[in-house]
Design a protein around this motif. Structure first.
Motif, short mmCIF file in Angstrom:
data_model
loop_
_atom_site.label_atom_id
_atom_site.label_comp_id
_atom_site.label_asym_id
_atom_site.label_seq_id
_atom_site.Cartn_x
_atom_site.Cartn_y
_atom_site.Cartn_z
N LEU A 285 54.48 21.45 58.26
CA LEU A 285 53.19 20.96 58.32
C LEU A 285 52.40 22.05 59.39
CD1 LEU A 285 53.28 17.37 58.49
CD2 LEU A 285 52.46 18.89 56.56
N THR A 286 53.11 22.44 60.27
CA THR A 286 52.76 23.66 61.33
C THR A 286 52.10 24.79 60.46
OG1 THR A 286 53.74 22.71 63.14
CG2 THR A 286 53.17 24.81 63.30
N LEU A 287 53.21 25.07 59.44
CA LEU A 287 53.28 26.29 58.82
C LEU A 287 51.92 26.11 57.84
CD1 LEU A 287 54.17 28.89 57.54
CD2 LEU A 287 55.51 27.56 55.97
N ALA A 288 51.51 24.73 57.46
CA ALA A 288 50.42 24.69 56.67
C ALA A 288 49.26 24.83 57.41
CB ALA A 288 50.56 23.16 56.14
N VAL A 289 49.17 24.38 58.71
CA VAL A 289 48.06 24.77 59.46
C VAL A 289 47.85 26.21 59.59
CG1 VAL A 289 46.98 24.48 61.71
CG2 VAL A 289 48.12 22.55 60.69
N LEU A 290 48.78 27.10 59.84
CA LEU A 290 48.70 28.43 59.97
C LEU A 290 48.13 28.93 58.67
CD1 LEU A 290 51.97 29.31 61.94
CD2 LEU A 290 49.67 29.10 62.83
N VAL A 291 48.60 28.64 57.49
CA VAL A 291 48.26 29.07 56.38
C VAL A 291 46.77 28.84 56.32
CG1 VAL A 291 48.18 28.77 53.84
CG2 VAL A 291 50.51 29.06 55.12
N GLY A 292 46.18 27.78 56.86
CA GLY A 292 44.68 27.25 56.55
C GLY A 292 44.03 28.18 57.34
N ILE A 293 44.52 28.70 58.68
CA ILE A 293 43.90 29.48 59.53
C ILE A 293 43.71 30.70 58.87
CG2 ILE A 293 43.63 30.59 61.80
CD1 ILE A 293 45.22 28.02 62.77
N LEU A 294 44.72 31.28 58.35
CA LEU A 294 44.68 32.56 57.59
C LEU A 294 43.88 32.53 56.40
CD1 LEU A 294 48.28 33.66 58.02
CD2 LEU A 294 46.45 34.41 59.43
N VAL A 295 43.49 31.54 55.79
CA VAL A 295 42.86 31.60 54.62
C VAL A 295 41.32 31.63 55.18
CG1 VAL A 295 42.30 30.15 52.63
CG2 VAL A 295 44.43 30.28 53.06
N GLY A 296 40.96 30.63 56.10
CA GLY A 296 39.81 30.77 56.53
C GLY A 296 39.36 31.95 57.05
N PHE A 297 40.10 32.71 57.88
CA PHE A 297 39.89 34.06 58.12
C PHE A 297 39.74 35.11 56.97
CE2 PHE A 297 41.49 38.42 58.79
CZ PHE A 297 40.48 38.90 59.83
N SER A 298 40.52 34.91 55.94
CA SER A 298 40.44 35.66 54.86
C SER A 298 38.98 35.39 54.04
CB SER A 298 41.41 35.38 53.90
OG SER A 298 42.58 35.59 54.49
N SER A 299 38.43 34.30 54.15
CA SER A 299 37.13 33.97 53.46
C SER A 299 36.16 34.71 54.23
CB SER A 299 37.22 32.34 53.51
OG SER A 299 35.77 31.95 53.09
N ALA A 300 36.33 34.55 55.58
CA ALA A 300 35.07 35.31 56.61
C ALA A 300 35.23 36.63 55.94
CB ALA A 300 35.61 34.84 57.92
N LEU A 301 36.39 37.21 55.82
CA LEU A 301 36.53 38.62 55.69
C LEU A 301 35.85 38.95 54.44
CD1 LEU A 301 37.61 41.43 56.90
CD2 LEU A 301 39.87 40.80 55.60
N LEU A 302 36.12 38.18 53.54
CA LEU A 302 35.50 38.44 52.27
C LEU A 302 33.93 38.50 52.34
CD1 LEU A 302 35.77 38.95 49.18
CD2 LEU A 302 36.03 36.58 48.93
N VAL B 217 48.16 33.98 50.48
CA VAL B 217 48.55 33.86 51.96
C VAL B 217 49.68 32.83 51.84
CG1 VAL B 217 47.56 32.58 53.93
CG2 VAL B 217 46.22 34.22 52.73
N GLY B 218 49.40 31.62 51.03
CA GLY B 218 50.49 30.54 50.82
C GLY B 218 51.81 31.11 50.30
N SER B 219 51.72 32.06 49.24
CA SER B 219 52.96 32.49 48.77
C SER B 219 53.57 33.35 49.57
CB SER B 219 52.66 33.09 47.50
OG SER B 219 53.66 33.90 46.89
N VAL B 220 52.91 34.26 50.39
CA VAL B 220 53.46 35.19 51.57
C VAL B 220 54.23 34.46 52.55
CG1 VAL B 220 53.14 37.14 52.93
CG2 VAL B 220 52.03 37.21 50.73
N ALA B 221 53.62 33.16 53.02
CA ALA B 221 53.82 32.67 54.04
C ALA B 221 55.26 32.08 53.76
CB ALA B 221 53.00 31.71 54.48
N GLY B 222 55.42 31.55 52.53
CA GLY B 222 56.39 30.62 51.91
C GLY B 222 57.70 31.46 51.91
N ALA C 283 47.99 24.72 48.12
CA ALA C 283 47.22 24.36 49.36
C ALA C 283 46.38 25.43 49.84
CB ALA C 283 48.25 24.16 50.44
N GLY C 284 47.06 26.90 49.66
CA GLY C 284 46.15 28.13 50.16
C GLY C 284 45.11 28.13 49.14
N ALA C 285 45.14 27.66 47.94
CA ALA C 285 44.20 27.96 46.75
C ALA C 285 43.20 27.07 47.02
CB ALA C 285 44.68 27.79 45.20
#
Length: 673
Positions: A15-32, A133-138, A154-156
């Motif tokens: 679940l900690t990994l899930a939080v990290l994936v969410g943060i990275l997805v949020g950053f990716s969304s902002a970067l886009l 992001v979720g795939s690479v983290a996994g 989850a990343g999607a």
């Protein structure tokens, strides 16, 4: 944590990994978002420098789509188009594996397409980016395939949550569209990832980038008739968009590869000369309609309907030109314009209540997206989270459900399943509980299968397949799996002189892991239309450990069925033992009755009856399924009083003599014969 330690540390670390994936997805969304804004600013400066005005789109749109096409073609072809189908295909075919390079490629290609004025949305791309992001983290933390699927989904979903600041809608999108089921084992990680992505994106880009709307309510129940009409109109609009996407994305255009993006891109730019609102994401236009302020809120009904129609055309052309963008936001745009236009049409003659065009815009965009994506729950929840109000719950449910129902009958495929169908991938959605979920691939896979090398000739392989009676074999090079060769591959390569395995094999084949459920392997085989899948090591996808074949599917089914039957029998025995009306009793097998001369397993016994023993003379036998019953056998059974009565009735009715009943003692124990 070190590489691979997440899996060993348990649920908390995952679940900690899930939080990290969410943060990275949020950053990716902002970067886009920042990347799109950067390109948009460059186009605006070019228009100002050359005094071109809106005519700049005749230059920027085709160049932007061409750049996106070339970037995707060079670095990651899967980055072309919507993005959602790529995430779905990764789950169905590749066990959730997406290449890291598609993260960079998708951001660059989408920024080039949308920033230059191409008509599409950024939500589809961010779904693919989040899934990557979720795939690479996994993969980095060496998760098993089931957890990998959870992280990809989850990343999607987090991409949708970050785009709209709607984490619950993101969660539903992941379950409803990406996974296609509501399995509870995925729920925790999907929710946590979506929430953390939404929070991160909001902190980075602020609320002004997100859709917002005022709350509305249903003033009079008779308004539901108008919302039903809107649902019908949304279904028609969705059909037109889907039909156009089918035509443009599948069309073959002769000539050099650059003809398609340039030629169609000029046509898209020309549409922007008529109504510039149809270019780009259209999010500002939607926001103005929802808030009831700004120029779009003053448009007449025919202008709004014309804009909706041109948006359908511009979106179909942009994606057909191989631009990078999604159908999510365009469907919201079309629905919002359609809803507001219908409200303006009937407003003059409707005297029952006051009609709010912005309310119809909200319902229209939800209904149109539901029809385009076949995701009614996601569409409704997005509106709830945008408005923060449930006043339109009945109109949303009515219009969304009706639009989905009608669109499904007008066009069987959604915007996300059409590209998969063109690639030969057929989705077979499984339920939450599948009989074959209980059997793992390792239990039924073929081990120690013969493998071949890439430099072997096809004649050698053909002879080998005939000798071993196989239709396909894995191809190994240096001990690593590099492909699979089948009889069909050999037949297709007949015209190649001196062809080798490397010339004909299918490279990078779809695989499964030993711990995967058989149901997943069968789903993957059905999606690809293949008869076998290489089984690879959980941690090393190039190390072959076996092959899953059709015969394995049959064996798995029998194994699961046997286990399921035994489980049901044990539950039945437990139920009988705990039934307050159950007891032991005896009965006799009459001559020529339904049980005389038949095996125990061939006799149809009443429900609620368990045979305990069979006495034949002085011999007592265990009533196995293969025991043949004969006239005069005394059977001891355990069951309810009703089961006893039905058994005696059936035996007497089918026998020559009414001798089945053996009277019971008053204590309830069987009488001694």
């Amino acid at each position: 944590m070190t590489r691979g330690s997440f899996d060993r540390a348990g649920a908390a670390a995952f679940l900690t990994l899930a939080v990290l994936v969410g943060i990275l997805v949020g950053f990716s969304s902002a970067l886009l978002i920042w990347s799109i804004d950067l390109v948009e600013d460059g186009v605006a400066e070019l228009a100002e420098a050359l005094s071109l005005g809106d005519a700049v789109f005749l230059i920027s749109v085709p160049i932007g789509i061409l750049v996106a096409f070339l970037i995707a073609r060079r670095f990651a072809p899967e980055a072309e188009g919507d993005g959602v189908p790529a995430a779905m295909a990764a789950l169905v075919v590749r066990g959730g594996r997406l290449r890291l390079r598609s993260w960079f490629t998708k951001i660059a290609a989408t920024a080039a397409t949308l920033g230059a004025g191409g008509s599409a949305g950024r939500e589809g791309p961010i779904v693919q980016i989040g899934a990557t992001v979720g795939s690479v983290a996994g993969r980095y933390t060496k998760q098993g395939e089931d957890k990998m699927r959870s992280l990809v989904a989850a990343g999607a979903g987090a991409g949708i949550g970050a785009s709209f600041n709607a984490p619950i809608a993101g969660m539903l999108f992941a379950m409803e569209v990406i996974l296609g089921n509501f399995g509870l084992r995925h729920l925790n990680v999907v929710v946590i990832t979506s929430v953390s992505a939404a929070v991160t994106s909001r902190l980075l880009v602020g609320e002004e980038q997100l859709l917002q709307a005022a709350s509305h309510s249903l003033e009079d129940p008779r308004e539901l008739l108008l919302y039903a009409v809107l649902g019908l109109a949304a279904a028609v609009a969705a059909f037109l968009l889907l039909r156009l996407l089918s035509l443009t994305e599948g069309a073959k255009i002769p000539g050099p590869v650059w003809i398609r993006p340039i030629g169609i891109g000029v046509a898209v730019g020309a549409l922007g000369l008529i109504y510039p609102e149809v270019l780009g994401t259209g999010q500002q236009f939607i926001g103005d309609l929802l808030s009831g302020v700004g120029e779009p809120a003053t448009y007449m009904w025919y202008t709004l309907l014309a804009i909706a129609g041109l948006k359908i055309l511009a979106t179909g052309l942009t994606l057909g030109a191989r631009g990078s963008g999604g159908a999510f936001m365009p469907s919201l745009f079309i629905g919002a314009a359609l809803g507001a236009g219908i409200a303006h049409i009937v407003d003059g003659s409707w005297t029952v209540s006051t009609l709010e065009p912005s309310a119809f815009a909200i319902v229209g965009m939800a209904a149109t997206f539901a029809a385009v994506a076949r995701a009614p729950l996601t569409s409704i929840l997005i509106v709830f989270e945008i408005t923060g109000d449930y006043g339109l719950v009945l109109p949303l449910m009515l219009a969304g459900t009706l639009a989905t129902f009608l669109a499904d009958r007008m066009h069987s495929l959604s915007a996300y399943t059409m590209p998969l169908a063109r690639a030969g991938i057929k989705l077979t959605r499984r339920g939450e509980v599948d009989l074959l979920d209980t059997v793992q691939v390792r239990d039924v896979m073929t081990r120690n299968l013969t493998s071949v090398a890439p430099d072997q000739t096809l004649d050698e392989i053909h002879a080998l397949l005939d000798r071993e009676r196989h239709h396909g074999l894995p191809v190994l090079e240096g001990g690593a799996l590099v492909g699979i060769i089948t009889l069909a591959d050999i037949q297709r390569a007949d015209e190649i002189p001196d062809a080798t395995v490397a010339d004909a094999m299918t490279p990078r084949p779809a695989t499964v892991t030993p711990m995967s459920p058989v149901s997943l392997a069968i789903e993957r085989m059905a999606a690809l239309g293949v008869g076998r899948l290489p089984v690879v090591d959980d941690e090393d996808p190039t190390r072959l450990v076996g092959v899953f074949r059709r015969v394995g599917a049959v064996n798995a089914y029998h194994q699961a069925l046997s286990a399921s039957t035994e489980h049901e029998l044990s539950l039945e025995r437990l139920r009988l033992r705990t039934d307050p009306g159950a007891r032991f009793f005896d009965f006799r097998i009459p001559r020529q009755s339904m049980a005389d001369g038949r095996l125990v397993k061939e006799t149809v016994w009443p429900e609620g009856l368990t045979l305990v023993s069979v006495q034949r003379g002085r011999v007592v036998m265990v009533p196995t399924g293969n025991l043949e019953l004969v006239e005069g056998d005394v059977v001891t059974a355990f069951g309810t009083g009703a089961a006893r009565e039905r058994t005696i009735e059936r035996l007497n009715a089918t026998g020559v003599d009414d001798t089945a009943e053996i009277p019971e003692q008053p204590s309830g124990q069987p009488a001694n014969d």
